[in-house]
Structures are given as structure tokens and as C-alpha cells.
Design a protein around this motif. Structure first.
Motif, PDB file in Angstrom:
ATOM      1  N   ARG A  98       0.808  -1.119  -0.077  1.00  0.00           N
ATOM      2  CA  ARG A  98       0.026  -0.037   0.056  1.00  0.00           C
ATOM      3  C   ARG A  98       0.984   1.418   0.025  1.00  0.00           C
ATOM      4  O   ARG A  98       0.620   2.208  -0.803  1.00  0.00           O
ATOM      5  CB  ARG A  98      -1.096   0.095   1.198  1.00  0.00           C
ATOM      6  CG  ARG A  98      -1.912   1.062   1.259  1.00  0.00           C
ATOM      7  CD  ARG A  98      -3.020   1.216   2.483  1.00  0.00           C
ATOM      8  NE  ARG A  98      -2.107   0.975   3.694  1.00  0.00           N
ATOM      9  CZ  ARG A  98      -2.770   0.863   4.755  1.00  0.00           C
ATOM     10  NH1 ARG A  98      -4.199   1.221   4.879  1.00  0.00           N
ATOM     11  NH2 ARG A  98      -2.073   1.050   6.017  1.00  0.00           N
ATOM     12  N   GLU A 155     -11.376   7.462   6.866  1.00  0.00           N
ATOM     13  CA  GLU A 155     -11.781   6.847   5.484  1.00  0.00           C
ATOM     14  C   GLU A 155     -12.658   5.939   5.733  1.00  0.00           C
ATOM     15  O   GLU A 155     -12.342   4.803   6.422  1.00  0.00           O
ATOM     16  CB  GLU A 155     -10.347   6.567   4.787  1.00  0.00           C
ATOM     17  CG  GLU A 155     -10.645   5.961   3.499  1.00  0.00           C
ATOM     18  CD  GLU A 155      -9.226   5.822   2.854  1.00  0.00           C
ATOM     19  OE1 GLU A 155      -8.827   5.055   2.884  1.00  0.00           O
ATOM     20  OE2 GLU A 155      -8.859   6.669   1.948  1.00  0.00           O
ATOM     21  N   PRO A 156     -13.902   5.999   5.434  1.00  0.00           N
ATOM     22  CA  PRO A 156     -14.731   4.899   5.189  1.00  0.00           C
ATOM     23  C   PRO A 156     -14.478   3.437   5.166  1.00  0.00           C
ATOM     24  O   PRO A 156     -14.752   2.567   5.673  1.00  0.00           O
ATOM     25  CB  PRO A 156     -16.443   5.497   4.854  1.00  0.00           C
ATOM     26  CG  PRO A 156     -15.837   6.751   4.615  1.00  0.00           C
ATOM     27  CD  PRO A 156     -14.415   7.061   4.533  1.00  0.00           C
ATOM     28  N   ASP A 157     -13.900   3.304   4.091  1.00  0.00           N
ATOM     29  CA  ASP A 157     -13.556   2.085   3.362  1.00  0.00           C
ATOM     30  C   ASP A 157     -12.677   1.249   4.098  1.00  0.00           C
ATOM     31  O   ASP A 157     -12.743   0.141   4.361  1.00  0.00           O
ATOM     32  CB  ASP A 157     -13.051   2.375   1.843  1.00  0.00           C
ATOM     33  CG  ASP A 157     -14.313   2.846   1.048  1.00  0.00           C
ATOM     34  OD1 ASP A 157     -15.402   2.679   1.479  1.00  0.00           O
ATOM     35  OD2 ASP A 157     -14.063   3.545   0.022  1.00  0.00           O
ATOM     36  N   THR A 158     -11.667   2.086   4.650  1.00  0.00           N
ATOM     37  CA  THR A 158     -10.793   1.135   5.348  1.00  0.00           C
ATOM     38  C   THR A 158     -10.565   1.451   6.766  1.00  0.00           C
ATOM     39  O   THR A 158      -9.685   0.612   7.436  1.00  0.00           O
ATOM     40  CB  THR A 158      -9.110   1.720   4.860  1.00  0.00           C
ATOM     41  OG1 THR A 158      -8.992   3.247   4.942  1.00  0.00           O
ATOM     42  CG2 THR A 158      -9.164   1.420   3.201  1.00  0.00           C
ATOM     43  N   GLY A 159     -11.183   2.568   7.267  1.00  0.00           N
ATOM     44  CA  GLY A 159     -11.173   2.626   8.694  1.00  0.00           C
ATOM     45  C   GLY A 159     -10.121   3.446   9.094  1.00  0.00           C
ATOM     46  O   GLY A 159      -9.668   3.446  10.479  1.00  0.00           O
ATOM     47  N   GLU A 160      -9.280   3.993   8.206  1.00  0.00           N
ATOM     48  CA  GLU A 160      -7.921   4.561   8.455  1.00  0.00           C
ATOM     49  C   GLU A 160      -8.044   6.083   8.610  1.00  0.00           C
ATOM     50  O   GLU A 160      -8.774   6.518   7.855  1.00  0.00           O
ATOM     51  CB  GLU A 160      -7.001   4.384   7.108  1.00  0.00           C
ATOM     52  CG  GLU A 160      -5.511   4.894   7.369  1.00  0.00           C
ATOM     53  CD  GLU A 160      -4.852   4.785   6.343  1.00  0.00           C
ATOM     54  OE1 GLU A 160      -3.467   5.012   6.274  1.00  0.00           O
ATOM     55  OE2 GLU A 160      -5.248   4.001   5.276  1.00  0.00           O
TER      56      GLU A 160
END
Length: 245
Positions: free
Chosen positions: A67, A179-184
Motif C-alpha cells: 500500500r 476514511e470509511p472504506d479502510t477505517g484509516e
């Protein structure tokens, strides 16, 4: 047997002496060959075990770096574009979100560079020779050498790079979001392109960061990942492994 040979020498029966001598030499030779064979079998088993361990180390490194690898390459691309926008005579050009983000993180070079425990152990014990595959051995040695170069570049550029959002908070504003998709939790930057163009000190520091980031990618990170991928392919070939896409 040696006593018999000594007795024969007192009353020589040369055919018998010769035969017994040959048997002794042959026995020693076969014993040495057996030792060598056992040692070779052990080296082959150790080499196989090492390659399997190295494969696990490679997979772990990929998981931890893939990543960031893509992010660092994307930052370099956007950072060069941002520099072209701000140094262009056309002061109506705007910075994209990606270009502004690249400016904000242009002092961040960190990436996980694992030490590959299996390789470190093999080198420390002086047993690289058990890896009989020349291409694999060369790729692993190259990986170690390029890793050292990358670590040197990292330490050098981390010391010289300018944190533009800290040094010029009026030009580069920073906040964070989830970030909603990764929870980051990630950083979000906003840039005042017009004021940036008017600030010579900022432009100088930006130019320095762009150059440092380019060198970091071109002479450090890119060669390391290329060598990393080469070593992984060769390990897969040796172990006859095929990864699904």
C-alpha cells in the motif's frame, strides 16, 4: 589390521600387505565420502528450509509495503505536477487535491523496510554458499545491498526535507478525516496556490523537497522494489510456486 600389516612387514607377504593397505585406504575414502554425502544432504535440506523461510519473509514484506509503495509512487507523480503548476508563468492554474496532498506529505519518506530474518541469519552464519542457485543467490545479495542504499537515502532526506505544512501553515492547511472504506485516519490538505507563488522561501523549500523525493524514489525505493520483485520471482521458481492474481 595395522598389527597384521606390521607382522607382514617382518615377514613380507607383499600381495597380502598390498591388499590390506588398499582395503584400509578404501575404507577411509568411503568413510569420508559418507561424511561428505551426509553434509551435502544437510546443506540441501537447510537450503530448502531457508528458501521457504525467505518466501514467508517476502510475503510478509509485501503485505506491509504494497500500500505504501503505491502511495509513494503516486506522491512523486503528483508532487512533480504540483511543482510544474506553481512554477508555471500561468498563475491561473489551480492545484488538484492530489497535488496539494503531495505538497503536504513531501517530507514523509517512511516505509517499512524489513530485514528479512532468514537472509540476515544466513549471512551472519556465513552459509550463503548453501544456496546453489546462482540467480537466487545474486538476487538476495543484491537485495541486501540495495536495502542499505535505501536506508542511507531515507536517513539523509529525512534530515534535509522541509515539513511545508509546519513551516508555512498559512499556505498549507492540514486536517484529518476517517476514511470509511479502510477505517484509516488520513490527512487532508488545502493549499493557497496564489500565495504559494508569491512566497519565494516556500517555492525554494518545495523545489528542494521535489528533488529529494525524486532521488528517494528513483535511486532508492524503485530499485529496491525492483530487486525485491526479482528475488520473489526467483524464489517462486525455485519452490515451484505460482501465485494467483
Amino acid at each position: 589390521m595395522f598389527r597384521r600389516i606390521a607382522n607382514h612387514l617382518k615377514n613380507p607377504d607383499w600381495p597380502t600387505v598390498t591388499l590390506e593397505f588398499i582395503l584400509i585406504v578404501l575404507g577411509i575414502f568411503l568413510a569420508l565420502q559418507a561424511d561428505n554425502w551426509n553434509e551435502q544432504r544437510k546443506d540441501e535440506a537447510d537450503a530448502r528450509l531457508f528458501v521457504e523461510r525467505m518466501h514467508r519473509d517476502i510475503l510478509l514484506a509485501e503485505m506491509l509495503t504494497d500500500r505504501l509503495r503505491e502511495r509513494r509512487l503516486a506522491v512523486r507523480h503528483s508532487l512533480i505536477e504540483a511543482s510544474e503548476v506553481l512554477f508555471d508563468d500561468d498563475d491561473s492554474r489551480k492545484l488538484t487535491d492530489a497535488q496539494c496532498f503531495a505538497i503536504g506529505v513531501s517530507a514523509f519518506f517512511n516505509i517499512n523496510i524489513l530485514d528479512f530474518p532468514a537472509l540476515a541469519e544466513l549471512i551472519a552464519t556465513g552459509r550463503m554458499a548453501i544456496v546453489e542457485d546462482d540467480d537466487l543467490r545474486a538476487s538476495l545479495v543484491g537485495l541486501r545491498q540495495i536495502k542499505a542504499t535505501l536506508e542511507l537515502l531515507l536517513s539523509t532526506h529525512l534530515q534535509s526535507a522541509k515539513n511545508l505544512s509546519s513551516n508555512y501553515p498559512q499556505l498549507v492547511d492540514v486536517s484529518n478525516y476517517l476514511e470509511p472504506d479502510t477505517g484509516e485516519v488520513r490527512l487532508r490538505y488545502s493549499c493557497d496556490a496564489q500565495e504559494m507563488r508569491a512566497n519565494r522561501a516556500f517555492l525554494n523549500d518545495l523545489a528542494l523537497n521535489v528533488d529529494s523525493y525524486d532521488v528517494y524514489i528513483r535511486d532508492g525505493l524503485a530499485p529496491w522494489f525492483e530487486q525485491f520483485d526479482t528475488a520473489h520471482r526467483r524464489i517462486d521458481e525455485v519452490l515451484q510456486i505460482q501465485h494467483s492474481d
